[in-house]
Each structure stands twice: as C-alpha cells, then as structure tokens.
Design a protein around this motif. Structure first.
Motif, PDB file in Angstrom:
ATOM      1  N   TYR A   1      -5.701  13.919  -0.953  1.00  0.00           N
ATOM      2  CA  TYR A   1      -6.766  13.317  -0.904  1.00  0.00           C
ATOM      3  C   TYR A   1      -8.046  14.219  -0.588  1.00  0.00           C
ATOM      4  CZ  TYR A   1      -4.817   8.869  -2.514  1.00  0.00           C
ATOM      5  OH  TYR A   1      -4.142   8.024  -3.282  1.00  0.00           O
TER       6      TYR A   1
ATOM      7  N   VAL B   1     -13.008   0.620   8.610  1.00  0.00           N
ATOM      8  CA  VAL B   1     -12.111   0.288   7.381  1.00  0.00           C
ATOM      9  C   VAL B   1     -11.268  -0.690   7.944  1.00  0.00           C
ATOM     10  CG1 VAL B   1     -10.342   0.996   5.940  1.00  0.00           C
ATOM     11  CG2 VAL B   1     -12.388   2.596   6.222  1.00  0.00           C
ATOM     12  N   PHE B   2     -10.567  -0.671   9.126  1.00  0.00           N
ATOM     13  CA  PHE B   2      -9.860  -1.742   9.399  1.00  0.00           C
ATOM     14  C   PHE B   2     -10.067  -2.816  10.432  1.00  0.00           C
ATOM     15  CE2 PHE B   2      -7.423   2.357   8.106  1.00  0.00           C
ATOM     16  CZ  PHE B   2      -7.021   1.975   7.053  1.00  0.00           C
TER      17      PHE B   2
ATOM     18  N   ASP C   1     -12.648   8.043   1.974  1.00  0.00           N
ATOM     19  CA  ASP C   1     -13.813   7.378   1.272  1.00  0.00           C
ATOM     20  C   ASP C   1     -14.838   6.872   2.204  1.00  0.00           C
ATOM     21  OD1 ASP C   1     -12.507   7.508  -1.128  1.00  0.00           O
ATOM     22  OD2 ASP C   1     -11.925   5.618  -1.307  1.00  0.00           O
ATOM     23  N   PHE C   2     -14.522   6.240   3.286  1.00  0.00           N
ATOM     24  CA  PHE C   2     -15.485   6.100   4.356  1.00  0.00           C
ATOM     25  C   PHE C   2     -16.074   7.178   4.815  1.00  0.00           C
ATOM     26  CE2 PHE C   2     -16.908   5.344   8.636  1.00  0.00           C
ATOM     27  CZ  PHE C   2     -17.399   4.117   8.629  1.00  0.00           C
TER      28      PHE C   2
ATOM     29  N   GLY D   1       0.863  -1.283   0.134  1.00  0.00           N
ATOM     30  CA  GLY D   1      -0.126   0.043   0.011  1.00  0.00           C
ATOM     31  C   GLY D   1       0.833   1.222  -0.018  1.00  0.00           C
TER      32      GLY D   1
ATOM     33  N   LYS E   1      -6.733   7.538   1.930  1.00  0.00           N
ATOM     34  CA  LYS E   1      -7.860   7.406   0.759  1.00  0.00           C
ATOM     35  C   LYS E   1      -9.026   6.542   1.390  1.00  0.00           C
ATOM     36  CE  LYS E   1      -8.776   6.431  -4.103  1.00  0.00           C
ATOM     37  NZ  LYS E   1     -10.116   5.877  -3.805  1.00  0.00           N
ATOM     38  N   TYR E   2      -8.532   5.434   2.019  1.00  0.00           N
ATOM     39  CA  TYR E   2      -9.627   4.501   2.429  1.00  0.00           C
ATOM     40  C   TYR E   2     -10.332   5.203   3.649  1.00  0.00           C
ATOM     41  CZ  TYR E   2      -8.188   0.147   0.340  1.00  0.00           C
ATOM     42  OH  TYR E   2      -7.983  -0.764  -0.841  1.00  0.00           O
TER      43      TYR E   2
ATOM     44  N   TRP F   1     -11.766   4.798  10.968  1.00  0.00           N
ATOM     45  CA  TRP F   1     -10.905   3.629  11.362  1.00  0.00           C
ATOM     46  C   TRP F   1     -11.361   2.291  11.844  1.00  0.00           C
ATOM     47  CZ3 TRP F   1      -5.432   3.556  10.954  1.00  0.00           C
ATOM     48  CH2 TRP F   1      -4.887   2.559  11.652  1.00  0.00           C
TER      49      TRP F   1
ATOM     50  N   TYR G   1      -1.940   4.249   1.682  1.00  0.00           N
ATOM     51  CA  TYR G   1      -3.239   3.807   1.234  1.00  0.00           C
ATOM     52  C   TYR G   1      -4.329   4.341   2.258  1.00  0.00           C
ATOM     53  CZ  TYR G   1      -3.657  -0.569   3.747  1.00  0.00           C
ATOM     54  OH  TYR G   1      -4.122  -1.455   4.877  1.00  0.00           O
ATOM     55  N   HIS G   2      -3.899   4.357   3.421  1.00  0.00           N
ATOM     56  CA  HIS G   2      -4.766   4.684   4.687  1.00  0.00           C
ATOM     57  C   HIS G   2      -5.706   6.042   4.321  1.00  0.00           C
ATOM     58  CE1 HIS G   2      -2.504   2.178   7.873  1.00  0.00           C
ATOM     59  NE2 HIS G   2      -3.131   1.064   6.996  1.00  0.00           N
TER      60      HIS G   2
END
Length: 434
Positions: free
Chosen positions: A366, A430-431, A403-404, A179, A399-400, A427, A396-397
């Motif tokens: 982002y 997503v994770f 997005d959430f 990532g 963006k994720y 957090w 990559y964190h």
C-alpha cells in the motif's frame, strides 16, 4: 446420404460451439405457442406507424423466416395491412400497419401482458441450456487461481484450501475476523472462469414472461462472433459467467419471482440470474432475515442442484440451481445455523488475521501505491507496540493508516513519510481508544 435442415444446423452448431443456441426456423422449434408470438408481434407493431419483417425480426430477435410466418397469419386475420414497399427497390421489404381490428387486438394483448421486446425462450430450452454451459464443466487451475488472487497477501495454506472449493462449483463459507480479505477473495472469483455462456432476454412459463437478462448483472462479450452469425438464436446474449454480489439488503423476497401486477411481467430472482456463474452473499448474518431462515431457503437448491419458483397463479415450476455460492461472514458459523444447515455449505474456510510478515508485506504494498516513504525499522517497532498485546493485526489496518498519513501530510504540506511518530498519530486518528 441425405441430411435434414435440422441436422445441418446441428452440424453447424457443433463446428462453431456445441453449446450455442441455434435460431428456430419453425414455431415448434421456438418452443412458444403461435398465439403468444402473434400477440407479441402485434404489440411490437404498435411501437411505430409501419413495420417491416426486418424490423419485427430485429425487435423480437427471431429469424425473418419465422417473422414472415407471423406476418402472414396477422394479415390473414386482418390485423395487419400492407402499405407498400419500404424503398424504391422491388426487393425492398413490404411495410405493414395495424388495422383498427389489429389495434384492438394489440391493446387486448397488452392488457394480458405489457411485455414488448425479444421473444422469450421456453423453460425447457432454458433448463437445457444451463445444463450445456454448467459451471461444473469448467475446471479452475492452480495457476489461474493464483493469478486471480494477485495483489492479495494470502498464506499458501489458504490458497490451497480455496482451489478445490472454487473448482467444486458448489458452496463456500468464508468466515473469520473482519477486514482480512474475505470479500476480496470472493470478488476475485470473477477472474477464474474463462468460458462464455448464453443468457436469455426472457423466459416464458405458463403464458407469462419472466424478464431475465440484466444489463447491470450480465456482461456481454465485446465481439460475440457466434451470436452475430445468422444461424445463432438472437434471443440469447453471449456473456461472461456472471458474478452477482449481495449484502445486507438481501431478503427472502428477493429469492422469489417479482411480479408486477400492472405490467403482468415477472423479474427473475437474483440467484437465478447468477445461473452458470457466482453468487456472493457478503456480510452473511447481517440481513434482516435470520441467517437460519436464508439457509433453510437454500437447503434444497444447495443439496439437489435445483430450485422451485411459483407464479402468482399458484403454478410451481423447477429451475436449475447451477452456480458457485460464496457466503462471507464475520460471525462464527455456529451462530449462523444449526448442523443441518451448515452441512449444506460444502466448504468452510477460515480466513485468519495476518501474520507479522504478511502484515508488513501488505503495508509495504500500500505504501508503494500511495507513494509514502517508510522509515527503516519504524514499522516493525510500531507493530511490536500495537499488535503484540491484546490487539490483533488486521489486513485492512495498513490502508486505513496510510490513507490518514497521506491526507494529514497533504493538508500540512509535509513530505509523505510513515515514521513512527506519524504512525502513532494515524492510529489515534483512525481507531477508537477502547
């Protein structure tokens, strides 16, 4: 001083582009046997009731001079019959149709090979052309590298390592935690090379046709001024340097010729289609075949600059291996191959997790794209809570997480704001907790 036709054609090519393939005006210059071209012309003639020299020239990508020679021989053999002029003008092309004898000839030719289309180029011509347009002939500058990486947040030290590696035109291993942009870096190589190259529709080897030009892979230039000229060899397509990406689907079989027993036509392997360009192996180590086996397959190509392919008849032949090969992996290099294999991968570049400053810059970038507001100080507090323990930050964190937040706020009809509370919620959504 007298000039031969071949000298005039060579002078023309140098004036326009010294690498440009020039149209053959004789059977010898085509690099193909007369019997091969006659069979191909007969098969092309089956596609419609009558054909003209212009039609065959366009279909076979040959000059009308050479096409007329083929028609003359086919008529002499009683395979083609004249059917009058194609138009009222006396200068119109003559229409031809296959006779019954010619139809039998064409059907016999189709049983040998169902290939119909542009005349292939010879293996010698292909090898010579790859040498003329080698990726090693194009120099990548620092400024061009920086432009190609625009939008990626990378450390100056990493960019400094990438420059010589890409400019080598050899092989690169990008490795490190998942990532963090290894695939994005590899894909950006498509923007580094400015020269165009010439790609053949097909190659002839031992009487067999290897289909080469691939619309899904090769990108023709929009205004190929050279290719449209009457003296350019139309059997070649002027394209940008190809960038071919494979991943977990790559197998050893895909690195060999694919033979179709029904049509008796071969498909060029994926790495050969990347000739003169970039071949990316993403997620290296996730393929069905062991990574050591894949590297073993490439030891000779990577080391010597050529490869060997084999026809189903057992005939082996040598082809150039001229491309920048980029391996991208999350697996430690020592788990991929032994020292002998790793030695063939010329440049090994570690792509690390982002620093705090790099993480913040990625997050802010982002957030601007997604039109999400940041609460002053909350992002830094969030970073301290989540990443200053055992959890490493990753590119990559951001963006994720964003997005959430965007989806959550849209669903709940809320303003899009990345507050500390919303970041914590993202957090958890997503994770995983472990």
């Amino acid at each position: 001083m007298q000039y031969s036709p071949s000298q005039n054609r060579e002078d023309f090519a140098v004036a326009l582009d010294p690498r440009m393939p020039v149209a053959p005006l004789s059977l010898e210059e085509s690099g193909l046997e007369l019997s091969f071209l006659l069979r191909l012309a007969a098969k092309c003639a089956t596609e419609q009731d009558t054909v003209t020299a212009s039609h065959l020239a366009e279909r076979m990508k040959l000059s009308k001079v050479l096409t007329n020679l083929l028609i003359k021989d086919l008529v002499k053999l009683s395979y083609l019959e004249a059917r009058g002029l194609a138009g009222e003008d006396v200068k119109s092309d003559i229409r031809y149709a296959l006779s019954m004898k010619g139809l039998d000839y064409a059907q016999a030719a189709a049983r040998q090979s169902e290939y119909v289309g542009p005349a292939p180029v010879s293996l010698d011509a292909f090898c010579r052309q790859i040498g003329l347009q080698s990726i090693h002939h194009e120099r990548v500058t620092y400024e061009r590298l920086v432009r190609s990486l625009e939008g990626l947040v990378l450390s100056p030290a990493l960019v400094e390592k990438l420059g010589p590696a890409v400019n080598s035109g050899r092989s690169i291993l990008l490795y490190g935690p998942p990532g963090n942009g290894k695939t994005s870096i590899a894909e950006r190589t498509s923007e580094l090379f400015l020269q165009t190259i010439w790609v053949p529709y097909a190659i002839e080897v031992g009487g067999y046709v290897i289909s080469f030009y691939d619309e899904a892979t090769h990108q023709p230039v929009r205004e190929p001024a050279v290719r449209s000229h009457s003296k350019a060899d139309q059997r070649w397509v002027e394209c940008r340097r190809p960038v071919i990406k494979t991943g977990g689907e790559l197998t050893l079989d895909l690195l060999d010729l694919t033979y179709s027993p029904g049509s008796h036509v071969y498909e060029a392997p994926v790495h050969l289609k990347a000739s003169g360009g970039v071949f990316i192996i993403d997620d290296f180590g996730r393929q069905q075949d062991r990574p050591q086996a894949l590297i073993n397959r490439w030891i000779v190509p990577l080391e010597r600059g050529y490869d060997f392919l084999t026809l189903h008849t057992g005939k082996k032949f040598k082809v150039p291996f001229d491309e920048l090969v980029v391996f991208s992996t999350n697996i430690a290099p020592r788990e991929l191959s032994d020292e002998a294999g790793l030695r063939r991968l010329k440049y090994k570049i570690y792509v690390n997790n982002p620093s705090r400053d790099e993480y913040v810059r990625i997050f802010e970038s982002y957030a601007r794209e997604a039109a999400i507001d940041l609460v002053s100080g909350d992002l830094h507090l969030f970073y301290e809570r989540k990443y200053e323990g055992d959890t490493p930050a990753s590119c990559y964190h951001p963006k994720y997480l964003l997005d959430f937040i965007s989806s959550y706020c849209e669903f709940n009809d809320m303003p899009k704001v990345a507050s500390l509370e919303m970041l914590d919620r993202a957090w958890g959504g997503v994770f995983t907790l472990d």
